[in-house]
Design an enzyme around this catalytic site. Structure first.
Site, short mmCIF file in Angstrom:
data_model
loop_
_atom_site.label_atom_id
_atom_site.label_comp_id
_atom_site.label_asym_id
_atom_site.label_seq_id
_atom_site.Cartn_x
_atom_site.Cartn_y
_atom_site.Cartn_z
N ASP A 78 0.81 -1.22 0.00
CA ASP A 78 0.00 0.00 0.00
C ASP A 78 0.84 1.27 0.00
OD1 ASP A 78 0.97 -0.40 2.57
OD2 ASP A 78 -0.99 -0.79 3.47
N ASN A 147 -7.14 -2.15 14.20
CA ASN A 147 -8.57 -2.37 13.94
C ASN A 147 -8.82 -3.61 13.08
OD1 ASN A 147 -7.65 -1.54 11.47
ND2 ASN A 147 -9.18 0.07 11.16
N HIS A 149 -7.18 -4.35 10.25
CA HIS A 149 -6.92 -4.23 8.81
C HIS A 149 -5.64 -4.96 8.42
CE1 HIS A 149 -4.62 -0.10 9.17
NE2 HIS A 149 -3.76 -1.08 9.21
N GLU A 154 -9.62 -1.55 5.17
CA GLU A 154 -10.29 -1.09 6.38
C GLU A 154 -11.63 -1.80 6.58
OE1 GLU A 154 -8.50 0.55 8.30
OE2 GLU A 154 -8.23 2.65 7.74
C1 GLP Z 1 -0.41 0.11 8.69
C2 GLP Z 1 -0.13 -0.57 7.32
C3 GLP Z 1 -0.20 -2.04 7.46
C4 GLP Z 1 0.55 -2.42 8.71
C5 GLP Z 1 -0.28 -2.05 9.91
C6 GLP Z 1 0.40 -2.29 11.25
O1 GLP Z 1 -1.40 1.04 8.62
N1 GLP Z 1 -0.93 -0.14 6.22
O2 GLP Z 1 0.34 -2.66 6.30
O3 GLP Z 1 0.79 -3.79 8.74
O4 GLP Z 1 -0.79 -0.76 9.77
O5 GLP Z 1 1.37 -1.31 11.52
P1 GLP Z 1 2.39 -1.45 12.71
O6 GLP Z 1 3.29 -2.57 12.37
O7 GLP Z 1 3.12 -0.13 12.71
O8 GLP Z 1 1.62 -1.69 13.95
#
Ligand code: GLP
Length: 256
Positions: A78, A147, A149, A154
């Protein structure tokens, strides 16, 4: 393969995030060496993973390392709409700092959606098609959003959502605010993400979760019936799901 709750998946619990990172980095290198396209993710969970990958690779004999780097093919999940590689808060910049620059990857080897595309919807279509024409994803690396995702899919999200441009939730903008001076309103409102469709089509999926803060959402993702409100829960349907977590993230899982 242990059974926990309704779904079967390979679960590996490591003592801490450092041990998780070493194991995940080894899986990524194995998939890259086998020549498949690898799906990469950003976020804090992945920082130690990419550090471990760089370290492991540095210990390889030069010809083997060069072969892997020359054949490298990866697609990130993404990107924020409105941020380009020059912006240090973009995922493109994060990946450049973590992998492309230190490994001196040739341009085009590590791909992401273009956050600066004039038409983000068309860019999402192009990116989804690029993944498909590369033969799909051999191994998809995934973190887990607070959440539920995966990528930026989302909730609510069906199991067959394609690569697309979508609005980020307030919860996600809060979760990711740290990189934007702590201000959720400064987090871009939209992103382009590979969909649950492309993620579930990957030949293998590797879900990586660390820290006690994600214990409950991990339990819901893996052990409650799949539902649109927890996009990661669709992963239970994947025939080759591997879950690598630290003990803190595993603390809410029911054992059976
Ligand atoms: C982000 C990304 C995800 C990621 C997730 C967890 O928003 N779009 O690909 O895996 O949230 O992030 P983190 O590892 O910083 O907790």
């Amino acid at each position: 393969m242990p059974r926990t709750g309704a779904a079967a998946f390979a679960l590996r619990i490591e003592p801490d995030a450092a041990a998780v990172a070493e194991l995940v980095a080894a899986h990524l290198l194995e998939a890259l060496e086998a020549g498949g396209s690898v799906g990469l993710a950003t976020g804090r969970t992945m920082e130690p993973v990419y550090a471990a990958l760089r370290r492991q690779l540095a210990g390889w004999p030069l010809p083997r390392r060069q072969r892997l780097l020359q054949g490298w093919r990866s697609f990130n999940l993404d990107e924020y709409v409105g941020l380009g590689a020059e912006d240090p808060r973009s995922f493109a910049a994060e990946m450049h700092a973590a992998l492309s620059a230190p490994l001196a990857l040739a341009p085009g080897r590590l791909q992401l959606p273009d956050g600066l595309a004039l038409n983000p919807e068309a860019e999402a279509e192009r990116y989804g098609a690029a993944v498909a024409s590369a033969g799909g994803i051999a191994l998809q690396l995934l973190g887990l959003g607070a959440n539920g995702h995966v990528g930026f899919n989302e909730p609510p999200c069906p199991a067959d959502a394609p690569c697309r441009c979508l609005a980020l939730s307030a919860a996600t903008r809060r979760q990711n605010a740290a990189a934007f001076g702590g201000d959720p309103a400064a987090v871009p409102a939209r992103a382009i993400t590979l969909g649950t469709a492309e993620i579930l089509a990957a030949r293998r999926v590797l879900l990586v979760v660390t820290g006690a803060a994600k214990a409950e959402i991990l339990r819901r993702s893996l052990q409650d019936p799949p539902c649109p409100e927890v996009p990661a829960s669709w992963l239970q349907r994947h025939p080759r799901l591997q879950v690598v977590v630290d003990a803190a993230a595993a603390s809410a899982l029911r054992r059976s």
